[in-house]
Design an enzyme around this catalytic site. Structure first.
Site, PDB file in Angstrom:
ATOM      1  N   ARG A   1      53.780 -12.428  71.513  1.00 31.17           N
ATOM      2  CA  ARG A   1      52.356 -12.182  71.740  1.00 31.17           C
ATOM      3  C   ARG A   1      51.849 -11.197  70.691  1.00 31.17           C
ATOM      4  O   ARG A   1      52.617 -10.406  70.139  1.00 31.17           O
ATOM      5  CB  ARG A   1      52.128 -11.614  73.142  1.00 31.17           C
ATOM      6  CG  ARG A   1      52.559 -12.547  74.270  1.00 31.17           C
ATOM      7  CD  ARG A   1      52.391 -11.874  75.616  1.00 31.17           C
ATOM      8  NE  ARG A   1      52.706 -12.769  76.719  1.00 31.17           N
ATOM      9  CZ  ARG A   1      53.911 -12.898  77.274  1.00 31.17           C
ATOM     10  NH1 ARG A   1      54.921 -12.160  76.826  1.00 31.17           N
ATOM     11  NH2 ARG A   1      54.102 -13.749  78.276  1.00 31.17           N
TER      12      ARG A   1
ATOM     13  N   HIS B   1      46.158 -16.347  68.672  1.00 29.26           N
ATOM     14  CA  HIS B   1      47.009 -16.738  69.789  1.00 29.26           C
ATOM     15  C   HIS B   1      47.596 -18.136  69.587  1.00 29.26           C
ATOM     16  O   HIS B   1      48.668 -18.448  70.118  1.00 29.26           O
ATOM     17  CB  HIS B   1      46.226 -16.699  71.095  1.00 29.26           C
ATOM     18  CG  HIS B   1      47.044 -17.076  72.299  1.00 29.26           C
ATOM     19  ND1 HIS B   1      47.996 -16.226  72.834  1.00 29.26           N
ATOM     20  CD2 HIS B   1      47.080 -18.208  73.053  1.00 29.26           C
ATOM     21  CE1 HIS B   1      48.571 -16.818  73.872  1.00 29.26           C
ATOM     22  NE2 HIS B   1      48.038 -18.021  74.020  1.00 29.26           N
TER      23      HIS B   1
ATOM     24  N   ARG C   1      51.261 -18.483  68.530  1.00 26.31           N
ATOM     25  CA  ARG C   1      52.253 -18.491  69.618  1.00 26.31           C
ATOM     26  C   ARG C   1      52.358 -19.891  70.224  1.00 26.31           C
ATOM     27  O   ARG C   1      53.454 -20.391  70.471  1.00 26.31           O
ATOM     28  CB  ARG C   1      51.837 -17.462  70.671  1.00 26.31           C
ATOM     29  CG  ARG C   1      52.694 -17.427  71.925  1.00 26.31           C
ATOM     30  CD  ARG C   1      52.241 -16.233  72.762  1.00 26.31           C
ATOM     31  NE  ARG C   1      52.662 -16.342  74.148  1.00 26.31           N
ATOM     32  CZ  ARG C   1      53.857 -15.999  74.612  1.00 26.31           C
ATOM     33  NH1 ARG C   1      54.777 -15.548  73.784  1.00 26.31           N
ATOM     34  NH2 ARG C   1      54.152 -16.090  75.901  1.00 26.31           N
TER      35      ARG C   1
ATOM     36  N   HIS D   1      57.597 -15.974  79.182  1.00 24.50           N
ATOM     37  CA  HIS D   1      56.701 -16.399  80.258  1.00 24.50           C
ATOM     38  C   HIS D   1      57.251 -15.981  81.606  1.00 24.50           C
ATOM     39  O   HIS D   1      58.460 -15.994  81.814  1.00 24.50           O
ATOM     40  CB  HIS D   1      56.544 -17.921  80.237  1.00 24.50           C
ATOM     41  CG  HIS D   1      55.556 -18.391  79.222  1.00 24.50           C
ATOM     42  ND1 HIS D   1      55.320 -19.711  78.967  1.00 24.50           N
ATOM     43  CD2 HIS D   1      54.719 -17.713  78.388  1.00 24.50           C
ATOM     44  CE1 HIS D   1      54.401 -19.843  78.031  1.00 24.50           C
ATOM     45  NE2 HIS D   1      54.027 -18.642  77.665  1.00 24.50           N
TER      46      HIS D   1
ATOM     47  N   TYR E   1      63.932 -17.460  84.603  1.00 23.89           N
ATOM     48  CA  TYR E   1      64.021 -17.667  83.174  1.00 23.89           C
ATOM     49  C   TYR E   1      64.611 -16.511  82.362  1.00 23.89           C
ATOM     50  O   TYR E   1      64.760 -16.633  81.162  1.00 23.89           O
ATOM     51  CB  TYR E   1      62.630 -17.997  82.617  1.00 23.89           C
ATOM     52  CG  TYR E   1      62.009 -19.209  83.250  1.00 23.89           C
ATOM     53  CD1 TYR E   1      62.713 -20.394  83.355  1.00 23.89           C
ATOM     54  CD2 TYR E   1      60.721 -19.168  83.765  1.00 23.89           C
ATOM     55  CE1 TYR E   1      62.151 -21.513  83.944  1.00 23.89           C
ATOM     56  CE2 TYR E   1      60.137 -20.280  84.345  1.00 23.89           C
ATOM     57  CZ  TYR E   1      60.857 -21.450  84.433  1.00 23.89           C
ATOM     58  OH  TYR E   1      60.301 -22.557  85.002  1.00 23.89           O
TER      59      TYR E   1
END
Length: 312
Positions: A131, A237, A240, A264, A273
């Site tokens: 980010r 953005h 990304r 995420h 994750y």
């Protein structure tokens, strides 16, 4: 509602967001009503009008509703209300349209069009998927040239008054170590030698004030770069988003692999994750190496600047 906000411990950027949502979209309609008179019907009418207007759009409307419902949840817990009047199913879900993506060749062209000290930021943004706030908070100690990894442990947000607020990543899953394509090693070494601040805590992308480069300076450079390759639709953005799209091409890559690499998370996703294997992440970086090697920069038409004739 303003009392609820005042009692919360929030990150400065989040507080600023909530203040804006309340001031612009919630309080003008609901602010003068007693809380017990804000019924499900009143909320539905407010939400319908907000949804049907051209502004602020679906994403902001969802944020407003989610904030309102959270306030009412606290009121119900404090026994100020019998039940939460926010009962609209799906109203808190943001449905952002899928953003545009750049090809690997376009990414290379964008990086080349940036000022030299910001070239690596575009490359890392696309090929690691960090980010923007994570990129700007990077320090020398976060880069491991031997293992070709970047570690995310911090982010920086710029507030409306220009203050830079440093804090932890957006979620627990944001703490991660991401493999960098090995073809970026020469660019990394060049940037560290010529542009990054000295010392382990020195910023990779510093401005003249010694802090991370300011968003406006970065955006101005980005606007110029994207115009030069004819991709004025791309935002920072979207680097990304482009990186995730490229990484998804890796044979055998799973959703868990991608989510772990990108950081995420939701309340459940942080647990699902965060254990992405280093081997799979390295495979993603290797696949991106091939993308970089085979990239073909787009053809950019020569722009001839026409100046008005000088007056006699």
């Amino acid at each position: 509602m303003t009392k609820w906000l005042g009692e919360r411990t929030l990150r400065p950027r989040t507080r600023q967001l909530y203040e804006g949502l309340l001031k612009n979209h919630v309080l003008p309609v609901l602010g003068d009503l007693e809380m017990v008179k804000i019924t499900p019907s009143v909320v539905r009418t407010w939400h319908a009008k907000l949804s049907q207007a051209e502004a602020p759009g679906q994403v902001t409307t969802a944020k407003c509703y989610r904030l309102l419902r959270t306030v009412f949840t606290t009121a119900a817990e404090d026994e100020l209300l019998v039940r939460n009047p926010g009962t609209i199913k799906g109203a808190s879900v943001e449905r952002s349209p899928e953003g545009p993506t750049a090809t690997t060749g376009e990414i290379k062209a964008l990086a080349d069009a940036m000022p030299a000290e910001l070239r690596l930021l575009v490359q890392l943004g696309a090929f690691t998927g960090l980010r923007l706030g994570e990129l700007l908070a990077l320090r020398r100690r976060h880069i491991d040239l031997l293992r070709m990894t970047v570690t995310v442990s911090e982010q920086v947000q710029e507030l409306a008054d220009g203050t830079q607020d440093f804090g932890p990543p957006k979620t627990d899953a944001g703490y991660r170590t991401v493999a960098i394509p090995s073809k970026l090693l020469p660019d990394l070494e060049h940037h560290l030698a010529n542009f990054a601040q000295s010392g382990a805590t020195g910023f990779l992308f510093a401005g003249q004030d010694g802090l991370p480069v300011r968003r406006m300076r970065l955006r101005r450079a980005w606007w110029k770069a994207r115009k030069s390759i004819g991709r004025e639709d791309l935002t920072l953005h979207d680097l990304r988003h482009s990186g995730m799209t490229l990484a998804a091409r890796t044979p055998g890559v799973t959703t868990r692999d991608l989510m772990g690499r990108m950081g995420h998370s939701s309340a459940q996703a942080a647990l699902r994750y965060q254990h992405t294997s280093r081997e799979r992440d390295a495979a993603i970086a290797k696949s991106l190496d091939e993308e970089i090697i085979n990239a073909t920069p787009p053809e950019v038409a020569e722009v001839i600047e026409l100046r008005p004739a000088e007056s006699a």
